[in-house]
Design an enzyme around this catalytic site. Structure first.
Site, PDB file in Angstrom:
ATOM      1  N   HIS A 243      -2.044 -14.791   4.666  1.00 12.66           N
ATOM      2  CA  HIS A 243      -3.021 -14.345   3.665  1.00 12.66           C
ATOM      3  C   HIS A 243      -3.095 -15.292   2.483  1.00 12.66           C
ATOM      4  CE1 HIS A 243      -0.275 -12.253   0.760  1.00 12.66           C
ATOM      5  NE2 HIS A 243       0.410 -11.913   1.821  1.00 12.66           N
ATOM      6  N   ASP A 255       4.887 -15.644  -0.946  1.00 14.95           N
ATOM      7  CA  ASP A 255       3.994 -14.558  -0.510  1.00 14.95           C
ATOM      8  C   ASP A 255       2.579 -14.886  -0.957  1.00 14.95           C
ATOM      9  OD1 ASP A 255       2.954 -12.232   0.463  1.00 14.95           O
ATOM     10  OD2 ASP A 255       3.829 -10.932  -1.063  1.00 14.95           O
ATOM     11  N   GLU A 289      -4.985  -9.261   1.298  1.00 15.14           N
ATOM     12  CA  GLU A 289      -3.930  -8.497   1.973  1.00 15.14           C
ATOM     13  C   GLU A 289      -3.271  -7.559   0.976  1.00 15.14           C
ATOM     14  OE1 GLU A 289       0.198  -7.611   3.252  1.00 15.14           O
ATOM     15  OE2 GLU A 289      -0.502  -8.600   1.459  1.00 15.14           O
ATOM     16  N   GLU A 290      -3.107  -8.049  -0.253  1.00 18.16           N
ATOM     17  CA  GLU A 290      -2.270  -7.327  -1.212  1.00 18.16           C
ATOM     18  C   GLU A 290      -2.904  -6.055  -1.773  1.00 18.16           C
ATOM     19  OE1 GLU A 290       0.696  -7.915  -1.500  1.00 18.16           O
ATOM     20  OE2 GLU A 290       1.144 -10.039  -1.288  1.00 18.16           O
ATOM     21  N   ASP A 317       4.002 -13.931   7.271  1.00 18.14           N
ATOM     22  CA  ASP A 317       3.967 -13.340   5.926  1.00 18.14           C
ATOM     23  C   ASP A 317       5.348 -12.818   5.558  1.00 18.14           C
ATOM     24  OD1 ASP A 317       3.135 -12.355   3.518  1.00 18.14           O
ATOM     25  OD2 ASP A 317       2.118 -10.595   4.340  1.00 18.14           O
ATOM     26  N   HIS A 387       6.510 -10.504  -5.129  1.00 19.25           N
ATOM     27  CA  HIS A 387       5.617  -9.872  -6.121  1.00 19.25           C
ATOM     28  C   HIS A 387       6.107 -10.024  -7.566  1.00 19.25           C
ATOM     29  CE1 HIS A 387       3.794  -6.918  -2.895  1.00 19.25           C
ATOM     30  NE2 HIS A 387       3.753  -8.184  -2.526  1.00 19.25           N
TER      31      HIS A 387
HETATM   32 ZN   LIG Z   1       2.309 -11.135   1.812  1.00 22.62          ZN
END
Ligand SMILES: [Zn+2]
Length: 451
Positions: A243, A255, A289-290, A317, A387
């Site tokens: 992603h 990420d 995606e998030e 991922d 994140h």
């Molecule tokens: Zn991810």
């Protein structure tokens, strides 16, 4: 495989994406720049590429600030917090309320009148990467459960395996029947501070969040798709994906910049061979995606008629850790072909077969019984960074990244070239969630380290 281990382009491109473009929050200028960059990068490698439109919800962060107010003589303490994606702002002048601690969704539902007007703190004991699956529902569904119980706000202990007082964001979801309430993640240390304060007596928090839905609430974005047509069975497709969007606190290196770099590297290596594989090899860099999987849903809808001929889909991922092998959700007997495909990776220590795999963006493809795969990686440090503001390029080992790209290329080639295809898995028993519920909101079960 050998050529990719030596190709410096894989890491250089991750540097362009992270240091050059930076955070890629869905709907942001960074996300749009990443789409243009990915398209140009595929084309520079001689791979046919195009974009496919995706409508995405546009949420923005804004100022964020909080403090703990315990009874005198304790002095106010500043809290390290960050808004959760999807949170509305606090009212003008901020939110001041007593904070009440719970450890589960059942506990907040059981609070009854005890929740009214309060800020609910969701506490948990995440200690290992595996715990993410169990505790992520507190972030994804906790604030909505708090709102349904009458709460005025929600704080969620960061989903992290270690902390230097960095809060970890992530999406939260408010079903249409629930009023969204201001919601933030607090650092592990601040979750502990709040826990001690509550144990001593009534404690209040003051929160200011400037986040919210932008105007207009939806914007045009895109998936980036690239393809090497198969030489014998071009209608049969092997998808490799990652992603393109990220959270905004760091630069989305682990990420999912590493996944993007591996996919670019694998396509480049196959293109350089000069001979296409038997089947079509297609790269998909998913948008959003998030915050709702809208890119994944758009891909599955647009390519619905082709999905019975998608023989496998693999998403990377899981960060920057050393590649270990392949996770898979496919039909009975898949191990035979998969072990053969993995055999060339034995020397790299990346030939393990692990039950269950495939990233969240593959979820819509499962309804068409597409075998779902994902590169399995060492996750030990992944949730230290996930994140958070610490998700930056320095966490990535160029060697492990090169091994990952080589593994993706070898697996993709093996599946696209094999005589036979993988047995297809059973479809999910529930109907597709995006056709039952409000658009752009994935279920908590999908919000897992696969993302
Ligand atoms: Zn991810």
């Amino acid at each position: 495989v050998g050529a990719l281990l030596q190709d410096p382009a894989t890491y250089e491109r991750l540097a362009e994406l992270t240091d050059g473009i930076g955070p890629r929050l869905t709907g942001s200028a960074g996300a749009a720049a990443a789409v243009a960059w990915a398209l140009a990068t595929f084309r520079a490698d001689g791979v046919k590429a195009w974009t496919e439109p995706v409508k995405v919800a546009h949420w923005v962060r804004g100022e964020e600030w909080g403090e703990l107010l315990a009874p005198a003589p304790a002095r106010p303490q500043r809290l390290a917090l960050t808004a959760l994606g999807g949170s509305p702002p606090t009212p003008a002048g901020g939110l001041l309320a007593e904070v009440v601690e719970v450890r589960s969704l059942e506990e907040v539902r059981a609070l009854g009148e005890g929740a009214r007007g309060k800020v609910i703190l969701f506490q948990h004991g995440m200690a290992t990467p595996e715990d993410y699956k169990r505790d992520a529902e507190l972030r994804y569904d906790g604030p909505a459960a708090a709102s349904a119980a009458g709460a005025a706000g929600a704080l969620v202990r960061s989903l992290a395996t270690s902390s230097l007082r960095t809060p970890h964001t992530g999406s939260t979801s408010f079903p249409p029947e629930v009023t969204p309430i201001p919601s933030a993640a607090v650092s592990t240390e601040d979750a502990e501070l709040l826990h001690r304060a509550i144990a001593r007596g009534p404690a209040k928090v003051r929160l200011t969040l400037g986040c919210g839905t932008a105007d207009p609430p939806e914007v045009d974005s895109a998936n980036v798709v690239a393809e090497i047509r198969g030489r014998e069975r071009p209608d049969e497709v092997v998808v490799i994906g990652a992603h393109l969007d990220s959270w905004d606190l760091g630069t989305g290196a682990v990420d999912d910049g590493t996944g993007v770099a591996m996919v670019l590297g694998a396509m480049r290596a196959v293109a350089r061979l000069g001979v296409p594989p038997r089947r079509t090899l297609r790269a998909v860099l998913f948008m959003n995606e998030e915050q709702g999987l809208s890119g994944a849903i758009a891909y599955a809808e647009r390519h619905g008629a082709e999905l019975p001929h998608h023989v496998a889909a693999m998403e990377m991922d899981l960060g920057a850790g050393r590649p270990l092998g392949l996770g898979f959700d496919a039909g009975k007997g898949s191990e035979r072909l998969l072990s053969r495909v993995l055999a060339p990776l034995a020397g790299l220590g990346a030939n393990r077969l692990i039950a269950h795999g495939g990233g969240s963006d593959l979820a819509p493809l499962r309804y068409a019984q597409v075998p779902a795969l994902g590169l399995a990686q060492d996750l030990t440090r992944y949730f230290d960074l996930h994140h958070s503001a610490a998700d930056t390029l320095d966490k990535v080992s160029p060697t492990d990244l090169a091994v990952g790209a080589a593994a993706v290329a070898a697996i993709a080639w093996g599946l696209a070239e094999a005589e036979e295809t993988l047995p297809r898995p059973d479809p999910p028993t529930e109907p597709p969630w995006w056709r039952r519920a409000a658009p752009a909101s994935g279920p908590a079960a999908l919000d897992r380290p696969a993302r």
